[in-house]
Scaffold this motif. Sequence first.
Motif, PDB file in Angstrom:
ATOM      1  N   GLY A  84     -41.560 -33.117 101.970  1.00  0.00           N
ATOM      2  CA  GLY A  84     -42.756 -33.665 102.585  1.00  0.00           C
ATOM      3  C   GLY A  84     -42.530 -34.918 103.391  1.00  0.00           C
ATOM      4  N   GLY A  85     -41.300 -35.359 103.508  1.00  0.00           N
ATOM      5  CA  GLY A  85     -41.021 -36.640 104.142  1.00  0.00           C
ATOM      6  C   GLY A  85     -41.141 -36.604 105.646  1.00  0.00           C
ATOM      7  N   ARG A  86     -41.678 -37.683 106.197  1.00  0.00           N
ATOM      8  CA  ARG A  86     -41.726 -37.875 107.642  1.00  0.00           C
ATOM      9  C   ARG A  86     -41.393 -39.340 107.922  1.00  0.00           C
ATOM     10  NH1 ARG A  86     -42.206 -33.171 107.094  1.00  0.00           N
ATOM     11  NH2 ARG A  86     -43.426 -31.665 108.308  1.00  0.00           N
ATOM     12  N   GLY A  87     -40.659 -39.574 108.987  1.00  0.00           N
ATOM     13  CA  GLY A  87     -40.346 -40.933 109.368  1.00  0.00           C
ATOM     14  C   GLY A  87     -39.155 -41.487 108.612  1.00  0.00           C
ATOM     15  N   PRO A  88     -38.780 -42.736 108.932  1.00  0.00           N
ATOM     16  CA  PRO A  88     -37.596 -43.352 108.325  1.00  0.00           C
ATOM     17  C   PRO A  88     -37.844 -43.789 106.891  1.00  0.00           C
ATOM     18  CG  PRO A  88     -38.703 -44.911 109.747  1.00  0.00           C
ATOM     19  CD  PRO A  88     -39.433 -43.607 109.921  1.00  0.00           C
ATOM     20  N   LEU A  89     -36.767 -44.140 106.216  1.00  0.00           N
ATOM     21  CA  LEU A  89     -36.888 -44.748 104.892  1.00  0.00           C
ATOM     22  C   LEU A  89     -37.659 -46.057 104.993  1.00  0.00           C
ATOM     23  CD1 LEU A  89     -33.278 -44.422 103.414  1.00  0.00           C
ATOM     24  CD2 LEU A  89     -35.286 -43.092 102.743  1.00  0.00           C
ATOM     25  N   ARG A  90     -38.486 -46.313 104.018  1.00  0.00           N
ATOM     26  CA  ARG A  90     -39.146 -47.614 103.944  1.00  0.00           C
ATOM     27  C   ARG A  90     -38.133 -48.662 103.486  1.00  0.00           C
ATOM     28  NH1 ARG A  90     -44.993 -45.827 101.265  1.00  0.00           N
ATOM     29  NH2 ARG A  90     -45.676 -44.556 103.058  1.00  0.00           N
ATOM     30  N   PRO A  91     -38.387 -49.919 103.823  1.00  0.00           N
ATOM     31  CA  PRO A  91     -37.382 -50.962 103.533  1.00  0.00           C
ATOM     32  C   PRO A  91     -36.856 -50.988 102.099  1.00  0.00           C
ATOM     33  CG  PRO A  91     -39.038 -51.833 105.008  1.00  0.00           C
ATOM     34  CD  PRO A  91     -39.516 -50.460 104.616  1.00  0.00           C
ATOM     35  N   PRO A  92     -37.709 -50.863 101.059  1.00  0.00           N
ATOM     36  CA  PRO A  92     -37.136 -50.897  99.697  1.00  0.00           C
ATOM     37  C   PRO A  92     -36.126 -49.777  99.452  1.00  0.00           C
ATOM     38  CG  PRO A  92     -39.500 -51.259  99.624  1.00  0.00           C
ATOM     39  CD  PRO A  92     -39.184 -50.822 101.020  1.00  0.00           C
ATOM     40  N   ALA A  93     -36.453 -48.559  99.937  1.00  0.00           N
ATOM     41  CA  ALA A  93     -35.518 -47.447  99.762  1.00  0.00           C
ATOM     42  C   ALA A  93     -34.261 -47.655 100.583  1.00  0.00           C
ATOM     43  CB  ALA A  93     -36.187 -46.139 100.151  1.00  0.00           C
ATOM     44  N   ALA A  94     -34.413 -48.162 101.799  1.00  0.00           N
ATOM     45  CA  ALA A  94     -33.254 -48.408 102.647  1.00  0.00           C
ATOM     46  C   ALA A  94     -32.303 -49.412 102.002  1.00  0.00           C
ATOM     47  CB  ALA A  94     -33.704 -48.905 104.023  1.00  0.00           C
ATOM     48  N   GLU A  95     -32.860 -50.444 101.374  1.00  0.00           N
ATOM     49  CA  GLU A  95     -32.027 -51.442 100.706  1.00  0.00           C
ATOM     50  C   GLU A  95     -31.271 -50.820  99.537  1.00  0.00           C
ATOM     51  OE1 GLU A  95     -34.563 -54.645  99.619  1.00  0.00           O
ATOM     52  OE2 GLU A  95     -35.161 -55.094 101.692  1.00  0.00           O
ATOM     53  N   VAL A  96     -31.941 -49.947  98.806  1.00  0.00           N
ATOM     54  CA  VAL A  96     -31.278 -49.290  97.668  1.00  0.00           C
ATOM     55  C   VAL A  96     -30.096 -48.465  98.153  1.00  0.00           C
ATOM     56  CG1 VAL A  96     -31.544 -47.505  95.901  1.00  0.00           C
ATOM     57  CG2 VAL A  96     -33.298 -49.271  96.167  1.00  0.00           C
ATOM     58  N   PHE A  97     -30.293 -47.670  99.201  1.00  0.00           N
ATOM     59  CA  PHE A  97     -29.204 -46.805  99.660  1.00  0.00           C
ATOM     60  C   PHE A  97     -28.104 -47.592 100.367  1.00  0.00           C
ATOM     61  CE2 PHE A  97     -32.265 -43.504  98.669  1.00  0.00           C
ATOM     62  CZ  PHE A  97     -31.428 -42.582  98.049  1.00  0.00           C
ATOM     63  N   ALA A  98     -28.428 -48.730 100.919  1.00  0.00           N
ATOM     64  CA  ALA A  98     -27.375 -49.600 101.456  1.00  0.00           C
ATOM     65  C   ALA A  98     -26.483 -50.106 100.319  1.00  0.00           C
ATOM     66  CB  ALA A  98     -27.996 -50.765 102.214  1.00  0.00           C
ATOM     67  N   ARG A  99     -27.102 -50.462  99.187  1.00  0.00           N
ATOM     68  CA  ARG A  99     -26.305 -50.906  98.032  1.00  0.00           C
ATOM     69  C   ARG A  99     -25.484 -49.754  97.456  1.00  0.00           C
ATOM     70  NH1 ARG A  99     -31.146 -53.795  96.755  1.00  0.00           N
ATOM     71  NH2 ARG A  99     -31.653 -52.357  95.058  1.00  0.00           N
ATOM     72  N   ILE A 100     -26.065 -48.557  97.436  1.00  0.00           N
ATOM     73  CA  ILE A 100     -25.318 -47.390  96.956  1.00  0.00           C
ATOM     74  C   ILE A 100     -24.100 -47.131  97.836  1.00  0.00           C
ATOM     75  CG2 ILE A 100     -25.431 -44.871  96.717  1.00  0.00           C
ATOM     76  CD1 ILE A 100     -28.378 -45.286  95.809  1.00  0.00           C
ATOM     77  N   ALA A 101     -24.288 -47.243  99.164  1.00  0.00           N
ATOM     78  CA  ALA A 101     -23.164 -47.040 100.072  1.00  0.00           C
ATOM     79  C   ALA A 101     -22.034 -48.018  99.786  1.00  0.00           C
ATOM     80  CB  ALA A 101     -23.634 -47.174 101.518  1.00  0.00           C
ATOM     81  N   ASP A 102     -22.399 -49.241  99.415  1.00  0.00           N
ATOM     82  CA  ASP A 102     -21.376 -50.252  99.108  1.00  0.00           C
ATOM     83  C   ASP A 102     -20.560 -49.880  97.868  1.00  0.00           C
ATOM     84  OD1 ASP A 102     -22.130 -51.785 101.263  1.00  0.00           O
ATOM     85  OD2 ASP A 102     -23.455 -53.092 100.112  1.00  0.00           O
ATOM     86  N   THR A 103     -21.153 -49.101  96.960  1.00  0.00           N
ATOM     87  CA  THR A 103     -20.429 -48.711  95.742  1.00  0.00           C
ATOM     88  C   THR A 103     -19.428 -47.595  95.988  1.00  0.00           C
ATOM     89  OG1 THR A 103     -21.954 -46.960  95.008  1.00  0.00           O
ATOM     90  CG2 THR A 103     -22.503 -49.259  94.409  1.00  0.00           C
ATOM     91  N   GLY A 104     -19.614 -46.846  97.085  1.00  0.00           N
ATOM     92  CA  GLY A 104     -18.753 -45.701  97.350  1.00  0.00           C
ATOM     93  C   GLY A 104     -19.151 -44.459  96.601  1.00  0.00           C
ATOM     94  N   ALA A 105     -20.282 -44.477  95.898  1.00  0.00           N
ATOM     95  CA  ALA A 105     -20.730 -43.308  95.135  1.00  0.00           C
ATOM     96  C   ALA A 105     -21.164 -42.189  96.073  1.00  0.00           C
ATOM     97  CB  ALA A 105     -21.888 -43.697  94.215  1.00  0.00           C
ATOM     98  N   ALA A 106     -20.963 -40.954  95.642  1.00  0.00           N
ATOM     99  CA  ALA A 106     -21.442 -39.803  96.390  1.00  0.00           C
ATOM    100  C   ALA A 106     -22.967 -39.734  96.292  1.00  0.00           C
ATOM    101  CB  ALA A 106     -20.829 -38.520  95.842  1.00  0.00           C
ATOM    102  N   VAL A 107     -23.581 -39.127  97.299  1.00  0.00           N
ATOM    103  CA  VAL A 107     -25.037 -38.976  97.325  1.00  0.00           C
ATOM    104  C   VAL A 107     -25.387 -37.492  97.343  1.00  0.00           C
ATOM    105  CG1 VAL A 107     -27.165 -39.409  98.606  1.00  0.00           C
ATOM    106  CG2 VAL A 107     -25.382 -41.170  98.499  1.00  0.00           C
ATOM    107  N   LEU A 108     -26.220 -37.083  96.404  1.00  0.00           N
ATOM    108  CA  LEU A 108     -26.756 -35.729  96.348  1.00  0.00           C
ATOM    109  C   LEU A 108     -28.251 -35.807  96.610  1.00  0.00           C
ATOM    110  CD1 LEU A 108     -26.026 -32.926  93.795  1.00  0.00           C
ATOM    111  CD2 LEU A 108     -28.395 -33.593  94.225  1.00  0.00           C
ATOM    112  N   SER A 109     -28.704 -35.128  97.648  1.00  0.00           N
ATOM    113  CA  SER A 109     -30.123 -35.140  97.990  1.00  0.00           C
ATOM    114  C   SER A 109     -30.817 -33.913  97.426  1.00  0.00           C
ATOM    115  CB  SER A 109     -30.321 -35.190  99.501  1.00  0.00           C
ATOM    116  OG  SER A 109     -29.972 -36.450 100.019  1.00  0.00           O
ATOM    117  N   VAL A 110     -32.004 -34.137  96.870  1.00  0.00           N
ATOM    118  CA  VAL A 110     -32.831 -33.043  96.381  1.00  0.00           C
ATOM    119  C   VAL A 110     -33.642 -32.518  97.560  1.00  0.00           C
ATOM    120  CG1 VAL A 110     -34.631 -32.354  94.749  1.00  0.00           C
ATOM    121  CG2 VAL A 110     -32.927 -34.071  94.090  1.00  0.00           C
ATOM    122  N   ASP A 111     -33.398 -31.299  97.929  1.00  0.00           N
ATOM    123  CA  ASP A 111     -34.034 -30.621  99.060  1.00  0.00           C
ATOM    124  C   ASP A 111     -33.433 -31.080 100.380  1.00  0.00           C
ATOM    125  OD1 ASP A 111     -35.668 -28.506  99.549  1.00  0.00           O
ATOM    126  OD2 ASP A 111     -37.484 -29.453  98.825  1.00  0.00           O
TER     127      ASP A 111
END
Length: 476
Positions: free
Chosen positions: A126-153
């Motif tokens: 159901g998503g439309r548009g970019p990530l909102r800032p709180p979510a974007a900050e979370v995934f920026a921190r995840i990227a820094d960890t080097g962890a793999a990302v699995l998306s649901v749908d």
Amino acid sequence: MVTGYYTAAQIRDAEAATGDLLSGGVLMARAANAVAAQVSAELRERTGGVYGRRVLLVVGAGNNGGDALYAGVRLRRRGVRVDALLLDPDHAHGAGLAAFRSAGGRVSATVPDGLDIAVDAVVGLGGRGPLRPPAAEVFARIADTGAAVLSVDLPSGVDPDTGVVNTPSVRADVCVTFGAPRLAHLLAAPACGRVVVADIGIPVPAAQVTSPSDAEVAALWPLPGPGDDKYSQGVVGVIAGSAVFPGAAVLATSAAVAATSGMTRYVGPAVDEVLAKSPEVVAASTVADAGRVQAWAIGPGIGTGEQAHDLLADVLGTDLPTLVDADGLTVLARAPELLADRTAPTLLTPHAGEFARLAGAEPGPDRLSAVRGLAERLGVTVLLKGRITLVADPDGRVSGNDAESSWAATAGAGDVLTGIAGSLLAAGLPARSAGVCAARVHARAAALASGGAPISAAALRDAVAPTLRRLLDLRE
């Protein structure tokens, strides 16, 4: 087999058609099982085990978050340390969150250390548009960890129907989707990573957007039979090149020779250059002198003046299948009436700039709607080149090909595609099939020629035959 791709609305309708399976939570349970199973598989592949590994669920509102929370329950039972970061705690899936907490899952406000996999369950279908800032900050921190990302749908921030990759958005290593792939899994393939489709028991209609497997391309590829000769396998006439651009003629004709076992004829001023590379080509100076052909491929390097217009008018005035590329498209953009009343299969193969000349506007971010619209307006098949090549018929059916790399982005590569696709038209393939099969072999040849380094169009052309040998090994 062919893979079909679906809109968000089609998937929702398919889910609604299951009745009690949707309302009773059965579909969500099956989706959660699929997510948990794939997370476990990724952990084993990436870390060598499951027990004691660390997973973070990034949970938004609604059912996408519910899928992830119930998956977290199953992962907890396998000894995985699972945290859930709730982006909208007041609207998190209530029953899923309660089950997660009961299973020993931990709700966290931060990205934990030692993270192995992050599960993107922010918005999904159901998503439309970019990530909102709180979510974007979370995934920026995840990227820094080097962890793999699995998306649901789908990766959050990627439009499910247009494939527009908004900024910021999630870039997934793997997507787990349910029932059937979404349009974005093709249109935004680089952002989606590997796509795993879980069967959760939803019925889907026949797809309007498809992509063939390598095995299907192999099955469609024309091969000589006991009763064939050079004429019965298809004779393609290539009109290409000029005194200024003889290379376009060489690339297109030699690619046609490599693609099928029929005959290639050539019309144009680069006869000496063409025959030096491909002595089996039968050359003539005019269309009238060319002899019998089953299809024409015209455009690369022919110029855009009056002579080119006359050549294009002669060819499009026949009832033979015709491919138009490069300079031919520029001429056609100025004289679209050349397509009037044409009933024979016609394949236009523009890149984005040529598309803009034909359509009067750039394809824009919604490339699928753009190519469908132009095909419908002109009444022909249109192949829009790109990392994701889309081939649309006037009736709205589309075949797509993910090249899986961009090594074919080199001068002259389009001339090679012209030769391959033209030879397939001459062999009798429908225009859309000829376009998508040619795009697949073209992409595979580019990858084979590259080996991880930049290539020339000539190197790509030389890789067509070995690519076909590999592909045809899949033929039953």
